[in-house]
Motif scaffolding. Structure first.
Motif, short mmCIF file in Angstrom:
data_model
loop_
_atom_site.label_atom_id
_atom_site.label_comp_id
_atom_site.label_asym_id
_atom_site.label_seq_id
_atom_site.Cartn_x
_atom_site.Cartn_y
_atom_site.Cartn_z
N GLU A 125 1.03 -1.27 -0.18
CA GLU A 125 0.05 0.26 0.14
C GLU A 125 0.88 1.43 -0.07
O GLU A 125 0.31 2.23 -0.59
N ASP A 126 2.04 1.33 0.86
CA ASP A 126 2.72 2.51 1.03
C ASP A 126 3.69 2.70 -0.19
O ASP A 126 4.81 2.18 -0.24
N SER A 127 3.45 3.49 -1.28
CA SER A 127 4.05 3.75 -2.46
C SER A 127 5.16 4.73 -2.19
O SER A 127 6.33 4.44 -2.70
N ASP A 128 5.09 5.46 -0.98
CA ASP A 128 6.35 6.29 -0.72
C ASP A 128 7.48 5.55 -0.45
O ASP A 128 8.51 6.03 -0.65
N ILE A 129 7.16 4.55 0.75
CA ILE A 129 8.38 3.76 1.15
C ILE A 129 8.95 3.02 0.03
O ILE A 129 10.23 2.94 -0.06
N ALA A 130 8.10 2.64 -1.00
CA ALA A 130 8.66 1.98 -1.96
C ALA A 130 9.44 2.72 -2.91
O ALA A 130 10.64 2.14 -3.58
N ALA A 131 9.09 3.94 -3.27
CA ALA A 131 9.87 4.80 -4.05
C ALA A 131 11.33 5.20 -3.42
O ALA A 131 12.21 4.96 -4.21
N LEU A 132 11.24 5.44 -1.95
CA LEU A 132 12.28 5.66 -1.06
C LEU A 132 13.61 4.42 -1.64
O LEU A 132 14.66 4.48 -1.79
N CYS A 133 12.81 3.18 -1.23
CA CYS A 133 13.32 1.89 -1.28
C CYS A 133 14.37 1.69 -2.70
O CYS A 133 15.50 1.39 -2.87
N VAL A 134 13.48 2.02 -3.82
CA VAL A 134 14.12 1.83 -5.14
C VAL A 134 15.29 2.90 -5.46
O VAL A 134 16.14 2.57 -5.89
N ALA A 135 14.93 4.19 -4.93
CA ALA A 135 16.09 5.24 -5.22
C ALA A 135 17.23 4.96 -4.40
O ALA A 135 18.45 5.01 -4.91
N GLU A 136 17.00 4.40 -3.34
CA GLU A 136 18.30 3.88 -2.47
C GLU A 136 18.93 2.73 -2.98
O GLU A 136 20.34 2.82 -3.05
N GLU A 137 18.14 1.69 -3.55
CA GLU A 137 18.95 0.69 -4.01
C GLU A 137 19.60 0.79 -5.31
O GLU A 137 20.56 0.50 -5.76
N LEU A 138 19.01 1.82 -6.04
CA LEU A 138 19.73 2.12 -7.28
C LEU A 138 21.02 3.11 -7.06
O LEU A 138 21.96 3.00 -7.78
N GLY A 139 20.87 3.80 -6.08
CA GLY A 139 21.87 4.63 -5.61
C GLY A 139 23.08 3.71 -5.16
O GLY A 139 24.38 3.96 -5.53
N LYS A 140 22.98 2.92 -4.13
CA LYS A 140 23.83 1.74 -3.88
C LYS A 140 24.55 1.08 -5.04
O LYS A 140 25.65 0.55 -5.12
N LEU A 141 23.62 0.46 -6.02
CA LEU A 141 23.92 -0.38 -6.93
C LEU A 141 24.98 0.53 -8.03
O LEU A 141 26.01 -0.24 -8.35
N HIS A 142 24.71 1.67 -8.04
CA HIS A 142 25.49 2.55 -9.16
C HIS A 142 26.79 2.66 -8.38
O HIS A 142 28.15 2.68 -8.96
N ALA A 143 26.93 2.99 -6.98
CA ALA A 143 28.25 3.02 -6.33
C ALA A 143 29.04 1.78 -6.16
O ALA A 143 30.29 1.79 -6.48
N HIS A 144 28.32 0.64 -6.16
CA HIS A 144 29.19 -0.64 -6.00
C HIS A 144 29.44 -1.24 -7.37
O HIS A 144 30.64 -1.48 -7.65
N ARG A 145 28.80 -0.75 -8.37
CA ARG A 145 29.28 -1.29 -9.66
C ARG A 145 30.47 -0.14 -10.16
O ARG A 145 31.35 -0.92 -11.00
N GLY A 146 30.26 1.03 -10.08
CA GLY A 146 31.46 1.80 -10.47
C GLY A 146 32.70 1.36 -9.77
O GLY A 146 33.77 1.24 -10.21
N ALA A 147 32.58 0.88 -8.42
CA ALA A 147 33.87 0.42 -7.73
C ALA A 147 34.36 -0.95 -8.23
O ALA A 147 35.80 -0.87 -8.64
N ARG A 148 33.39 -1.80 -8.71
CA ARG A 148 33.88 -2.88 -9.28
C ARG A 148 34.32 -3.00 -10.54
O ARG A 148 35.36 -3.44 -10.77
#
Length: 643
Positions: free
Chosen positions: A547-570
């Motif tokens: 039901e909570d789309s706000d939490i979902a949007a925050l989750c996706v944005a956070e995971e995308l940021g972490k993924l880009h950071a990890h991928r750049g380092a790798r």
């Protein structure tokens, strides 16, 4: 009531006999060939079990080999509906979207006049054909010979020649009792400005007769022999017989050829039609000095479901093809479309046939491109889409073009095709690195120090794959937030092939009512079940709370940021490893150490707890700072009680 001249001809042209008859019979699927308009069924006029009733949809006639009933669409309606001729005309006119003409007491007189005009046109054709055999036409015959038309071909196409004189045709027909007013009405002559008799419209030109759907001459197209003539090609003006926007050159023969499974080809001019027909492509037509009109498209679709538009390979030809796209988009129907065949640059069909033969032309026709490809090419060719604003402009133009399509199902399919092309444009495959041999992955032998490192022993990509799963699972659980992450999803390069397919399908079916069902229809159920199976996905708060789309949007944005950071380092580490193994110097070893430290910093940043809220037992969000203050207060109270 008498009908105006040409009304019944147009009504028959717009009517599909198989659709009219199909309401009364059940077609025999084994014997019928819908693509060729060759339909068979048990006869509706007598009792039988075998399909002896034949409909030729291309010619518009039916015949029963049992009871010998025959006729056209009007006759069929009269027989099956038990109505009179005019009632049958009204029924067909309503279905074809043609308004019935008002009662005209002079209709018979007009019909007689139309017959008279056609007879005059036939006399003009005969006169011009005779002129082609005279000495004055020697240059015209040489030109036709150079273009590959021998005397037999000239006869087949009824080609003629208009002499250079000002009143050659006028004088000839006047001697046969044809008035100047009739010649002017037919466009064969023009009025003089100095009180002299009318002068011929066509002078010193090779003439190509233009016929109606019944094969009767109604106009001419003339090719100038004088290179200084202002108009290289000249068509008859519009007359009571000739409406250039509703006429196609070579329509009647092409209709017959298309009924024999020939591909309907739409060329640009007379010589292209003649050249193609002489080389075996007999189902070929051309517009008459204008861009293709909606009425001409209707004529094409009447005899073929998917005509091929063959345009010259120059800039003008490409522009003409693009104009056809704009005309056709609002008129598309299920099963009725166009394909496009662009000639090699600087050539027309006649040139190609002369230089390479019919085989090369056939190959080009088989490779004709669907209309959606031309639409995409027009909007993207030569463009740069390196900014959000430019991409938004591209999306706007494409939406505007697709919005012209009236049929909602075709519009939806065009949208899906455009989204796939957009995905390919903005997500090209990563180019092969310079150090990697073509066709194979390069093998890099690690040093002893590198092999002993934790970096080499672990799977550095597994963390990225896990984050891909979370991102996709959350978006699939909360499809309402998908539009705000569409661009990021397009840019993301997925390590797991299934994840890439799911992401592509998400973008294509962005507006689907049931996203999960739409994805199952594309990628299957198994990859989606696999996506939600891991424990870290099922325990994700944004997946558990639908039901909570706000939490979902925050989750996706956070995971995308972490993924880009990890991928750049790798990627930095992998490149440093390759360079270290290739060069083997201390500088590369130092770079490897620095890259490893960069990855460690990225991972430490990922583990930092920066969330502002926690989820309480009742599902409510609790501010973390307030929770800590409350916990401190409880602790103080507890200590006070203990004392």
């Amino acid at each position: 009531m008498s009908l105006p001249p040409g009304f019944l001809d147009e009504l028959r042209t717009r009517t599909s006999l198989s659709q009219v008859v199909g309401r009364k019979v059940i077609w025999d699927a084994r014997k019928s060939n819908q693509g060729k308009g060759d339909m068979w069924a048990p006869c509706p006029f007598h009792q039988e079990k075998s399909p002896s009733f034949h409909v030729d949809d291309r010619k518009g006639f039916y015949y029963c080999f049992g009871c010998h009933a025959k006729g056209d669409a009007l006759g069929f309606i009269q027989e099956t509906e038990n109505v009179g001729f005019m009632e049958a005309v009204e029924i067909l006119a309503r279905e074809a979207g043609m308004p019935m003409p008002a009662r005209d007491p002079q209709a018979q007189q007009k019909a007689d006049r139309r017959t008279q005009l056609i007879e005059i046109m036939e006399q003009a054709v005969a006169f011009y054909r005779l002129q082609l055999k005279t000495g004055a036409a020697s240059a015209a015959r040489d030109y036709l010979s150079r273009r590959g038309l021998d005397p037999a071909a000239q006869e087949r196409w009824m080609i003629g020649f208009a002499p250079p004189g000002w009143q050659s045709l006028r004088d000839h027909l006047a001697s046969r009792g044809v008035s100047d007013e009739l010649l002017i009405e037919l466009g064969l002559a023009k009025r003089s400005n100095n009180d002299r008799p009318p002068y011929d419209t066509f002078r010193n030109r090779i003439l190509f007769p233009i016929h109606d759907a019944r094969g009767r001459p109604i106009a001419f197209g003339g090719r100038a022999m004088d290179p200084d003539d202002k108009a290289k090609y000249l068509n008859s003006p519009e007359t009571p017989l000739f409406d250039k926007g509703r006429t196609l050159y070579n329509f009647a023969p092409a209709r017959e050829a298309a009924g024999k499974a020939k591909t309907l080809v739409v060329a640009e001019g007379y010589m292209d039609v003649i050249a193609l027909s002489e080389h075996g492509f007999s189902a070929t037509v051309a517009p008459l000095g204008t861009a293709i009109t909606p009425d001409q498209l209707a004529l094409m679709w009447r005899i073929a479901d998917e005509p091929v538009i063959a345009m010259d390979g120059d800039t003008a030809g490409v522009r003409a093809a693009m104009r056809v796209v704009d005309v056709a988009l609002p008129l598309l129907q299920a099963g009725k479309s166009l394909r496009f065949c662009l000639m090699p640059e600087g050539q027309d069909p006649d040139d190609l046939l002369k230089n390479q033969g019919a085989g090369a032309m056939q190959k080009l026709l088989e490779q004709a491109r669907p209309m959606v490809d031309l639409l995409w090419q027009r909007e993207t060719e030569g463009g740069s889409f390196d900014s959000p604003e430019r991409r938004a402009a591209l999306d706007r133009n494409l939406r505007s073009a697709i919005g012209k399509i009236q049929d909602p199902f075709i519009r939806a399919h065009y949208g899906e095709a455009i989204k796939r092309m957009r995905w390919s444009l903005f997500n090209p495959s990563r180019p092969r690195p310079a150090w990697q041999p073509k066709g194979a992955r390069a093998r890099v032998t690690a040093s002893v120090t590198t092999r002993a490192s934790m970096l080499a022993q672990g799977d550095s990509r597994m963390d990225e794959i896990l984050r891909e799963q979370v991102i996709l699972a959350v978006l699939l659980t909360h499809p309402a937030i998908l539009p705000q992450f569409e661009d990021a999803l397009e840019r993301l390069e997925f390590l797991d092939p299934d994840h890439g397919r799911i992401a592509a399908a998400m973008i294509v079916h962005l507006e689907a009512d049931d996203l999960r069902a739409a994805l199952e229809g594309v990628v299957g159920a198994a990859p989606l079940e696999k996506l939600f199976a891991p424990r870290h996905v099922s325990l994700c708060p944004a997946v558990r709370d639908r039901e909570d789309s706000d939490i979902a949007a925050l989750c996706v944005a956070e995971e995308l940021g972490k993924l880009h950071a990890h991928r750049g380092a790798r990627q930095e580490i992998e490149e440093a490893m390759r360079n270290a193994e290739i060069d083997g110097n201390e500088g590369m070893t130092w770079r490897l150490g620095q890259a490893a430290e960069a990855r460690n910093r990225a991972e430490r940043a990922q583990t930092e707890d920066r969330t502002e809220f926690e989820i309480g037992a009742n599902g409510a969000r609790i501010n973390r700072g307030e929770q800590r203050a409350f916990d401190s207060l409880l602790e103080e109270i507890s200590r006070g009680k203990a004392k």
